[in-house]
Design a protein around this motif. Structure first.
Motif, PDB file in Angstrom:
ATOM      1  N   GLU A  40       0.822  -1.212   0.000  1.00 41.81           N
ATOM      2  CA  GLU A  40       0.000   0.000   0.000  1.00 41.81           C
ATOM      3  C   GLU A  40       0.861   1.270   0.000  1.00 41.81           C
ATOM      4  OE1 GLU A  40      -2.289  -3.458   1.106  1.00 41.81           O
ATOM      5  OE2 GLU A  40      -0.440  -2.682   1.971  1.00 41.81           O
ATOM      6  N   GLU A  41       2.056   1.197   0.577  1.00 43.04           N
ATOM      7  CA  GLU A  41       2.941   2.362   0.610  1.00 43.04           C
ATOM      8  C   GLU A  41       3.481   2.725  -0.773  1.00 43.04           C
ATOM      9  OE1 GLU A  41       6.059   1.854   3.489  1.00 43.04           O
ATOM     10  OE2 GLU A  41       4.734   2.326   5.155  1.00 43.04           O
ATOM     11  N   VAL A  42       3.468   1.784  -1.706  1.00 43.72           N
ATOM     12  CA  VAL A  42       3.953   2.071  -3.063  1.00 43.72           C
ATOM     13  C   VAL A  42       3.139   3.200  -3.681  1.00 43.72           C
ATOM     14  CG1 VAL A  42       4.237   1.132  -5.394  1.00 43.72           C
ATOM     15  CG2 VAL A  42       4.875  -0.247  -3.401  1.00 43.72           C
ATOM     16  N   ASP A  43       1.831   3.153  -3.494  1.00 42.47           N
ATOM     17  CA  ASP A  43       0.952   4.176  -4.061  1.00 42.47           C
ATOM     18  C   ASP A  43       0.997   5.485  -3.288  1.00 42.47           C
ATOM     19  OD1 ASP A  43       0.034   2.342  -5.989  1.00 42.47           O
ATOM     20  OD2 ASP A  43      -1.433   1.549  -4.579  1.00 42.47           O
ATOM     21  N   GLU A  44       1.386   5.429  -2.017  1.00 41.60           N
ATOM     22  CA  GLU A  44       1.357   6.601  -1.145  1.00 41.60           C
ATOM     23  C   GLU A  44       2.684   7.344  -1.052  1.00 41.60           C
ATOM     24  OE1 GLU A  44       0.135   4.875   2.534  1.00 41.60           O
ATOM     25  OE2 GLU A  44      -1.823   4.291   1.778  1.00 41.60           O
ATOM     26  N   THR A  45       3.768   6.748  -1.564  1.00 40.43           N
ATOM     27  CA  THR A  45       5.094   7.332  -1.421  1.00 40.43           C
ATOM     28  C   THR A  45       5.454   8.152  -2.649  1.00 40.43           C
ATOM     29  OG1 THR A  45       5.774   5.478  -0.042  1.00 40.43           O
ATOM     30  CG2 THR A  45       7.528   6.811  -1.015  1.00 40.43           C
ATOM     31  N   PRO A  46       5.644   9.452  -2.469  1.00 42.74           N
ATOM     32  CA  PRO A  46       6.035  10.275  -3.617  1.00 42.74           C
ATOM     33  C   PRO A  46       7.479   9.980  -4.012  1.00 42.74           C
ATOM     34  CG  PRO A  46       5.990  11.599  -1.622  1.00 42.74           C
ATOM     35  CD  PRO A  46       5.522  10.229  -1.246  1.00 42.74           C
TER      36      PRO A  46
END
Length: 92
Positions: A40-46
């Motif tokens: 889920e962090e892949v989509d949230e990490t700029p």
């Protein structure tokens, strides 16, 4: 002497020690790397640039590594993907 190109690598691994050791090794080899705990962090990490390579743990909490790899392949067909696991038995 031929120099290896620097890659932008994203490491998705929920084991803190393994993730940190992997990032330290990649950095020592001249690569830019960022570590994330879950899919889920892949989509949230700029990120400034899309990763050239993803190292993905198969056994992630929440969305598993196989599912994440499929999503990445759909959105970034040219990105490298390596699935990693601590599983050691043939049936796994």
């Amino acid at each position: 002497m031929i120099e290896n190109p620097s890659l932008n690598i994203m490491v998705i691994e929920d084991n803190d020690s393994l993730r940190e050791a992997t990032i330290a090794f990649l950095s020592s080899q001249g690569h830019q790397s960022v570590g994330l705990v879950c899919a889920e962090e892949v989509d949230e990490t700029p990120v400034r640039d899309l990763p050239d390579l993803y190292l993905i743990d198969v056994n992630l909490p929440g969305e598993d590594g196989f599912s994440l790899a499929r999503r990445i392949r759909q959105s970034q067909p040219l990105a490298g993907i390596i699935l990693i696991t601590a599983r050691g038995q043939a049936p796994d």
